[in-house]
Enzyme design. Structure first.
Site, PDB file in Angstrom:
ATOM      1  N   LYS A  68      26.535  58.750  23.160  1.00 27.36           N
ATOM      2  CA  LYS A  68      26.883  58.053  21.910  1.00 27.36           C
ATOM      3  C   LYS A  68      25.679  57.274  21.429  1.00 27.36           C
ATOM      4  O   LYS A  68      25.087  56.497  22.178  1.00 27.36           O
ATOM      5  CB  LYS A  68      28.080  57.135  22.112  1.00 27.36           C
ATOM      6  CG  LYS A  68      28.495  56.431  20.824  1.00 27.36           C
ATOM      7  CD  LYS A  68      29.959  56.078  20.824  1.00 27.36           C
ATOM      8  CE  LYS A  68      30.376  55.428  19.500  1.00 27.36           C
ATOM      9  NZ  LYS A  68      30.349  56.385  18.393  1.00 27.36           N
ATOM     10  N   HIS A 103      32.103  54.263  26.064  1.00 25.83           N
ATOM     11  CA  HIS A 103      31.900  55.626  25.575  1.00 25.83           C
ATOM     12  C   HIS A 103      30.931  56.365  26.490  1.00 25.83           C
ATOM     13  O   HIS A 103      30.292  55.770  27.366  1.00 25.83           O
ATOM     14  CB  HIS A 103      31.355  55.628  24.144  1.00 25.83           C
ATOM     15  CG  HIS A 103      32.390  55.330  23.114  1.00 25.83           C
ATOM     16  ND1 HIS A 103      32.737  54.038  22.760  1.00 25.83           N
ATOM     17  CD2 HIS A 103      33.176  56.135  22.354  1.00 25.83           C
ATOM     18  CE1 HIS A 103      33.686  54.077  21.836  1.00 25.83           C
ATOM     19  NE2 HIS A 103      33.969  55.342  21.577  1.00 25.83           N
TER      20      HIS A 103
END
Length: 238
Positions: free
Chosen positions: A139, A135
């Site tokens: 995040k 990600h």
């Protein structure tokens, strides 16, 4: 439909764009600077709330939606130790709640593939399963909620794996999840079964937040006027 957006980060803005394009009205935009809009008298004018906030505030936000009688769709991860309490409170107050670790239609189909593959691979001890998720660097949680969902599906079917850990591991009874944070990756999840003979790998790669945001709006449309606790399996009739 009047939608209250709780959380106005990148995901909130993507949801706003899709909802407006579909003809819905954003009646509330609630972030750290506008918490007063979560008060019952303000919030109850919304038809549904879509909650993408933070692990620290999600639980409180959801309960405030129940108090206002507003159905709530939540995609915030990292707070799920409170999920049993939220479920009980929703049913007690005859409200509507839908949680998903990922609202993408593709990811939810990927969940079904992962579950079926785990069931097929469960008896075959010569295959070792490991996971990887990638990600963007903003995040906040690791592993991702999507990765945890995938891992729990694997554990439910595996005869060898007893728990997951957020690192690579050689322990036969642990499912390793390697979390990488690389910009601008919106989300990649890999499940890999390896043996001395061959490998089996399934991968889902998101190209943008559009799939997540579109799914959240679809879930909100579906949840309006319902009562109970639901998931994307209900929305997609899986």
């Amino acid at each position: 439909m009047k939608i209250a957006l709780i959380g106005y980060g990148k995901m909130g803005k993507a949801i706003e764009a899709i909802a407006v394009a579909k003809g819905h009205e954003i009646s509330h935009i609630i972030d750290a600077d506008s918490q007063h809009l979560l008060e019952k008298d303000n919030l109850q004018s919304a038809d549904v709330a879509i909650e993408f906030s933070t692990p620290e505030t999600a639980f409180s936000n959801i309960l405030k939606c129940f108090e206002a009688g507003v159905p709530v769709v939540s995609g915030t991860t990292g707070w799920l130790e409170h999920l049993p309490e939220v479920t009980a409170k929703c049913l007690e107050k005859h409200q509507a709640f839908l949680y998903a670790s990922n609202f993408s239609i593709g990811v939810n189909i990927f969940f079904e593939l992962n579950k079926k593959l785990a069931e097929l691979m469960g008896p075959h001890a010569d295959y070792n399963v490991q996971m990887e998720e990638i990600h963007h660097t903003q995040k906040k949680d690791a592993p991702s909620g999507t990765a945890i969902t995938l891992a729990e599906q694997i554990l439910a079917a595996s005869q060898a794996k007893k728990s997951w850990v957020n690192e690579g591991t050689h322990d036969a009874d642990k499912l390793g999840i390697v979390s990488k944070r690389i910009d601008p990756a919106p989300g990649t999840h890999v499940v890999n079964y390896t043996s001395t003979i061959d490998d089996i790998t399934i991968i889902h790669t998101a190209h943008s937040r559009q799939g997540f945001a579109s799914g959240a709006v679809t879930a909100a449309e579906w949840l309006k006027d319902k009562k109970g606790v639901f998931s994307m399996k209900d929305v997609l009739n899986l």
